[in-house]
Design a protein around this motif. Structure first.
Motif, PDB file in Angstrom:
ATOM      1  N   MET A   1       7.686   2.564  -9.954  1.00 30.57           N
ATOM      2  CA  MET A   1       7.127   1.360  -9.337  1.00 30.57           C
ATOM      3  C   MET A   1       5.942   1.728  -8.449  1.00 30.57           C
ATOM      4  SD  MET A   1       8.276  -1.793  -9.745  1.00 30.57           S
ATOM      5  CE  MET A   1       8.200  -2.700  -8.204  1.00 30.57           C
ATOM      6  N   HIS A   2       5.067   0.772  -8.374  1.00 31.14           N
ATOM      7  CA  HIS A   2       3.859   0.958  -7.591  1.00 31.14           C
ATOM      8  C   HIS A   2       3.883  -0.070  -6.457  1.00 31.14           C
ATOM      9  CE1 HIS A   2      -0.351   2.113  -7.118  1.00 31.14           C
ATOM     10  NE2 HIS A   2      -0.557   0.866  -6.785  1.00 31.14           N
ATOM     11  N   TYR A   3       3.733   0.413  -5.250  1.00 28.54           N
ATOM     12  CA  TYR A   3       3.778  -0.482  -4.099  1.00 28.54           C
ATOM     13  C   TYR A   3       2.484  -0.385  -3.314  1.00 28.54           C
ATOM     14  CZ  TYR A   3       8.814  -0.277  -4.957  1.00 28.54           C
ATOM     15  OH  TYR A   3      10.055  -0.326  -5.537  1.00 28.54           O
ATOM     16  N   LYS A   4       2.104  -1.500  -2.714  1.00 29.92           N
ATOM     17  CA  LYS A   4       0.976  -1.509  -1.800  1.00 29.92           C
ATOM     18  C   LYS A   4       1.487  -1.837  -0.406  1.00 29.92           C
ATOM     19  CE  LYS A   4      -2.968  -2.835  -4.695  1.00 29.92           C
ATOM     20  NZ  LYS A   4      -3.814  -1.699  -4.341  1.00 29.92           N
ATOM     21  N   GLY A   5       0.852  -1.221   0.587  1.00 28.26           N
ATOM     22  CA  GLY A   5       1.268  -1.495   1.949  1.00 28.26           C
ATOM     23  C   GLY A   5       0.079  -1.472   2.887  1.00 28.26           C
ATOM     24  N   SER A   6       0.295  -1.980   4.079  1.00 25.40           N
ATOM     25  CA  SER A   6      -0.795  -2.013   5.056  1.00 25.40           C
ATOM     26  C   SER A   6      -0.228  -2.254   6.452  1.00 25.40           C
ATOM     27  CB  SER A   6      -1.777  -3.137   4.726  1.00 25.40           C
ATOM     28  OG  SER A   6      -1.146  -4.388   4.878  1.00 25.40           O
ATOM     29  N   CYS A   7      -1.098  -2.049   7.437  1.00 24.65           N
ATOM     30  CA  CYS A   7      -0.766  -2.498   8.780  1.00 24.65           C
ATOM     31  C   CYS A   7      -0.997  -4.013   8.832  1.00 24.65           C
ATOM     32  CB  CYS A   7      -1.604  -1.756   9.822  1.00 24.65           C
ATOM     33  SG  CYS A   7      -3.368  -2.133   9.736  1.00 24.65           S
ATOM     34  N   HIS A   8      -0.904  -4.631   9.975  1.00 20.20           N
ATOM     35  CA  HIS A   8      -1.040  -6.086  10.028  1.00 20.20           C
ATOM     36  C   HIS A   8      -2.475  -6.556   9.825  1.00 20.20           C
ATOM     37  CE1 HIS A   8      -0.949 -10.181  11.737  1.00 20.20           C
ATOM     38  NE2 HIS A   8       0.182 -10.205  11.081  1.00 20.20           N
ATOM     39  N   CYS A   9      -3.428  -5.860  10.425  1.00 21.12           N
ATOM     40  CA  CYS A   9      -4.822  -6.316  10.361  1.00 21.12           C
ATOM     41  C   CYS A   9      -5.537  -5.832   9.104  1.00 21.12           C
ATOM     42  CB  CYS A   9      -5.579  -5.879  11.609  1.00 21.12           C
ATOM     43  SG  CYS A   9      -5.935  -4.118  11.697  1.00 21.12           S
ATOM     44  N   GLY A  10      -4.960  -4.861   8.401  1.00 18.14           N
ATOM     45  CA  GLY A  10      -5.549  -4.382   7.163  1.00 18.14           C
ATOM     46  C   GLY A  10      -6.489  -3.201   7.317  1.00 18.14           C
ATOM     47  N   ILE A  12      -5.580  -0.302   7.980  1.00 23.26           N
ATOM     48  CA  ILE A  12      -4.899   0.778   7.257  1.00 23.26           C
ATOM     49  C   ILE A  12      -4.243   0.155   6.035  1.00 23.26           C
ATOM     50  CG2 ILE A  12      -3.076   2.533   7.300  1.00 23.26           C
ATOM     51  CD1 ILE A  12      -3.319   2.521  10.378  1.00 23.26           C
ATOM     52  N   ALA A  13      -4.607   0.668   4.847  1.00 22.72           N
ATOM     53  CA  ALA A  13      -3.975   0.211   3.612  1.00 22.72           C
ATOM     54  C   ALA A  13      -3.658   1.439   2.775  1.00 22.72           C
ATOM     55  CB  ALA A  13      -4.894  -0.737   2.846  1.00 22.72           C
ATOM     56  N   PHE A  14      -2.592   1.341   1.994  1.00 25.60           N
ATOM     57  CA  PHE A  14      -2.169   2.493   1.203  1.00 25.60           C
ATOM     58  C   PHE A  14      -1.406   2.014  -0.016  1.00 25.60           C
ATOM     59  CE2 PHE A  14       1.041   1.569   4.391  1.00 25.60           C
ATOM     60  CZ  PHE A  14       2.222   1.580   3.671  1.00 25.60           C
ATOM     61  N   SER A  56      -4.560   6.123  14.158  1.00 26.42           N
ATOM     62  CA  SER A  56      -4.225   6.912  15.331  1.00 26.42           C
ATOM     63  C   SER A  56      -2.900   7.613  15.075  1.00 26.42           C
ATOM     64  CB  SER A  56      -4.094   6.024  16.567  1.00 26.42           C
ATOM     65  OG  SER A  56      -5.363   5.604  16.987  1.00 26.42           O
ATOM     66  N   THR A  57      -2.677   8.687  15.822  1.00 25.27           N
ATOM     67  CA  THR A  57      -1.485   9.506  15.614  1.00 25.27           C
ATOM     68  C   THR A  57      -0.783   9.737  16.934  1.00 25.27           C
ATOM     69  OG1 THR A  57      -2.556  10.630  13.758  1.00 25.27           O
ATOM     70  CG2 THR A  57      -0.679  11.753  14.768  1.00 25.27           C
ATOM     71  N   TYR A  58       0.530   9.579  16.904  1.00 23.17           N
ATOM     72  CA  TYR A  58       1.342   9.836  18.080  1.00 23.17           C
ATOM     73  C   TYR A  58       2.378  10.898  17.745  1.00 23.17           C
ATOM     74  CZ  TYR A  58       4.839   8.984  21.742  1.00 23.17           C
ATOM     75  OH  TYR A  58       5.729   9.136  22.767  1.00 23.17           O
ATOM     76  N   THR A  59       2.532  11.873  18.627  1.00 23.69           N
ATOM     77  CA  THR A  59       3.598  12.859  18.447  1.00 23.69           C
ATOM     78  C   THR A  59       4.341  12.992  19.770  1.00 23.69           C
ATOM     79  OG1 THR A  59       2.275  14.790  19.086  1.00 23.69           O
ATOM     80  CG2 THR A  59       2.215  14.175  16.770  1.00 23.69           C
ATOM     81  N   PHE A  60       5.567  13.466  19.709  1.00 19.19           N
ATOM     82  CA  PHE A  60       6.339  13.686  20.938  1.00 19.19           C
ATOM     83  C   PHE A  60       7.392  14.747  20.638  1.00 19.19           C
ATOM     84  CE2 PHE A  60      10.391  11.577  19.960  1.00 19.19           C
ATOM     85  CZ  PHE A  60      10.038  10.848  18.850  1.00 19.19           C
ATOM     86  N   PRO A  71      -4.687   1.458  15.689  1.00 15.96           N
ATOM     87  CA  PRO A  71      -5.079   1.216  17.080  1.00 15.96           C
ATOM     88  C   PRO A  71      -5.514  -0.225  17.334  1.00 15.96           C
ATOM     89  CG  PRO A  71      -6.785   2.440  15.934  1.00 15.96           C
ATOM     90  CD  PRO A  71      -5.639   2.305  14.969  1.00 15.96           C
ATOM     91  N   THR A  72      -5.745  -0.991  16.276  1.00 17.27           N
ATOM     92  CA  THR A  72      -6.159  -2.386  16.449  1.00 17.27           C
ATOM     93  C   THR A  72      -4.966  -3.327  16.544  1.00 17.27           C
ATOM     94  OG1 THR A  72      -8.247  -1.977  15.316  1.00 17.27           O
ATOM     95  CG2 THR A  72      -7.509  -4.277  15.432  1.00 17.27           C
ATOM     96  N   CYS A  73      -4.065  -3.277  15.553  1.00 13.81           N
ATOM     97  CA  CYS A  73      -2.936  -4.225  15.562  1.00 13.81           C
ATOM     98  C   CYS A  73      -1.641  -3.601  16.063  1.00 13.81           C
ATOM     99  CB  CYS A  73      -2.743  -4.853  14.185  1.00 13.81           C
ATOM    100  SG  CYS A  73      -2.166  -3.708  12.922  1.00 13.81           S
ATOM    101  N   GLY A  74      -1.598  -2.279  16.198  1.00 10.34           N
ATOM    102  CA  GLY A  74      -0.431  -1.629  16.786  1.00 10.34           C
ATOM    103  C   GLY A  74       0.720  -1.356  15.833  1.00 10.34           C
ATOM    104  N   ILE A  75       0.553  -1.715  14.545  1.00 13.52           N
ATOM    105  CA  ILE A  75       1.651  -1.514  13.592  1.00 13.52           C
ATOM    106  C   ILE A  75       1.706  -0.053  13.139  1.00 13.52           C
ATOM    107  CG2 ILE A  75       2.489  -2.179  11.285  1.00 13.52           C
ATOM    108  CD1 ILE A  75       2.822  -4.350  13.488  1.00 13.52           C
ATOM    109  N   HIS A  76       2.932   0.439  12.945  1.00 13.75           N
ATOM    110  CA  HIS A  76       3.175   1.804  12.469  1.00 13.75           C
ATOM    111  C   HIS A  76       3.567   1.763  10.997  1.00 13.75           C
ATOM    112  CE1 HIS A  76       3.594   2.476  16.788  1.00 13.75           C
ATOM    113  NE2 HIS A  76       3.710   3.767  16.614  1.00 13.75           N
TER     114      HIS A  76
END
Ligand SMILES: [Zn+2]
Length: 115
Positions: A1-10, A12-14, A56-60, A71-76
Motif C-alpha cells: 500500500m501507498h500512503y501519503k501524509g503531511s503536517c497540518h499546514c502542508g 511537510i509532506a511525505f 525542525s528536529t527535537y531530541t531529548f 515549525p509553522t503548525c506544530g504537528i509531529h
C-alpha cells in the motif's frame, strides 16, 4: 500500500510504502504529550516530498530519536532513529496519514516509559 501524509499546514509532506496493520501507542513522556500513534517503517520505504529545511528536529534524553515537527503548525508527522539491529527507521505518526480508517486500526500499547 501507498500512503501519503503531511503536517497540518502542508509544509511537510511525505509518502510511505508498506502494510499498515497496527499502530503503536507508547506511554513515554513525549508520545503521551503528542498523542501519537506510531507505525515503524524502514527509512527506504519513506520519501519526503518537501524540502528538508521545512522540518525542525527535537531530541531529548539520550538523543537517539529525532522527533521531527513542523515549525509553522506544530504537528509531529514522524520521527527517526536507529533500531537495535542498526536499521534506520522512521516512526510515522499514522494520525498524519490520508485516507486511513483510524478507528479500525488495532492499537498495540508499548511501555516506553519503563525504558
Ligand atoms: Zn505544518
Amino acid at each position: 500500500m501507498h500512503y501519503k501524509g503531511s503536517c497540518h499546514c502542508g509544509q511537510i509532506a511525505f509518502e510511505v510504502e508498506g502494510e499498515l496493520t497496527q499502530a503503536i501507542e507508547c506511554n513515554c513522556s513525549i508520545c503521551t504529550r503528542k498523542a501519537a500513534l506510531m507505525w515503524f517503517v524502514p527509512k527506504n520505504k519513506f520519501r519526503l516530498l518537501t524540502p528538508e529545511a521545512h522540518i525542525s528536529t527535537y531530541t531529548f534524553g539520550q538523543h537517539r530519536i529525532q522527533h521531527r515537527f513542523c515549525p509553522t503548525c506544530g504537528i509531529h508527522p514522524f520521527g527517526e532513529g536507529i533500531d537495535p539491529a542498526g536499521n534506520h527507521m522512521v516512526a510515522i505518526n499514522v494520525r498524519c496519514l490520508e485516507n486511513i480508517e483510524l478507528a479500525a486500526l488495532p492499537v498495540k500499547h508499548f511501555d516506553g516509559r519503563a525504558l
